[in-house]
Design a protein around this motif. Structure first.
Motif: not given
Length: 331
Positions: A1-7, A127-129
């Motif tokens: 998962m690219k936005p590694l730190f979202a959670s 993915d959310n670019y």
């Protein structure tokens, strides 16, 4: 998962009741998940984006922390980028969201030799670019501003996460030379924060940070140090410019992570940190006092929907995301 730190970022931003700003200064609560209320932490004064830009006109680096994928974070970044440009058009955009080995792909798009979809593919964009970062890059492109792909290469980060910092010694010279010579600078406060986020064991002794957790921490430090190195390099190549850096707030809040090693690398630079704080709807008072230490300026936003109710599932998800599970070949 690219936005590694979202959670991770949403978990760390849990807010409890605390003192509010003075009654005559209390701004309106964020009305939607696109809204943000900005406050100067040193004096509890609400500021508009334009006022904030005027106050930061002479700052060398403006670090805007974000909750990855939060509408309010990304809207604030875009508005502040533009307001800062009006104060000083000699601007650099630096982004955690692109890795340094994809700088050529970003540059090609800015130069007009590739289209957006080609850039997204070539740069392996998040993915959310389109929903989150397109406005920043488009503003830079339209005004012919440089965009720095600041993060460490993903494959290198993953392999350090598996094997530890010694992996860098096996890299080809061209790849190693693109990374900072001192790639693992840190601070004790950041180490404790990292351990607390991963295991909930705040205060764990250094001796206990070993094995896979130590490797994972070193992978995190590689990101932080690479971003700091890239920012310093960008400013040295463009004297007189102001640099705006977008990053997950875990890398910057409390002036830890990237900011701490940036200060070690270039103590002469004036750095301002802007950090998000959630203001839950069930709290009447702005939760300022407990979070004032997180940044020079705070922006209060509505919480995102909660990802987990089961603590065990949340812990498993966090460990999996930091565990660098991948098929990357590190040989």
């Amino acid at each position: 998962m690219k936005p590694l730190f979202a959670s991770l970022l949403l978990t760390l931003a849990t807010v409890t009741g605390c003192a509010a700003v003075p009654a005559d200064n209390i701004p309106a609560r964020p009305g939607s998940q696109y809204d943000a209320v900005v406050v100067a932490a040193k004096n509890d004064t609400p500021v508009t984006v334009e006022e904030l830009a005027r106050q930061l006109a002479d700052t060398d680096i403006v670090v805007i922390g974000e909750y990855h994928g939060h509408h309010a974070s990304h809207l604030l970044q875009a508005r502040l980028q533009q307001a800062l440009y009006r104060q000083n058009p000699a601007q650099i955009l630096s982004m955690e969201q692109f890795n340094l080995d994809h700088q050529a792909a970003v540059d090609a798009y800015l130069a007009g030799t590739t289209g957006e979809t080609e850039m997204l593919e070539d740069a392996n964009a998040w993915d959310n670019y389109k929903a989150s970062y397109r406005p920043l890059v488009e503003f830079a492109r339209q005004h012919q501003l440089p965009v720095i792909a600041a993060n460490a290469p993903a494959d290198t980060v993953r392999c350090v996460g598996r094997e530890g910092k010694a992996y860098l010694d096996r890299l080809p010279e061209a790849q190693r030379s693109a990374l900072p010579q001192q790639a693992f600078l840190d601070t004790p406060e950041y180490r404790d924060k990292f351990i607390d986020a991963i295991s909930g064991s705040h205060g764990t002794e250094q001796a206990e940070l070993s094995g896979r957790m130590l490797n994972t921490y070193q992978a995190q430090l590689l990101r932080d140090n690479t971003m700091a190195h890239r920012m310093v390099e960008a400013l040295r190549n463009r004297p007189g410019h102001q640099l705006v850096h977008t990053t997950g707030t875990f890398h910057s809040e409390q002036r830890l992570g990237t900011v701490a090693v940036l200060e070690q690398r270039a103590p002469e630079l004036d750095i301002t940190v802007i950090s998000p704080v959630e203001w839950p709807a069930n709290e009447a008072d702005m939760p300022l006092a407990k979070h004032r230490h997180k940044g020079d300026y705070l922006y209060f936003i509505q919480p995102m929907p909660r990802e987990f109710r089961d603590p065990e599932r949340e812990r498993e998800a966090m460990q999996a995301r930091f565990g660098q599970r991948t098929t990357t070949n590190c040989d």
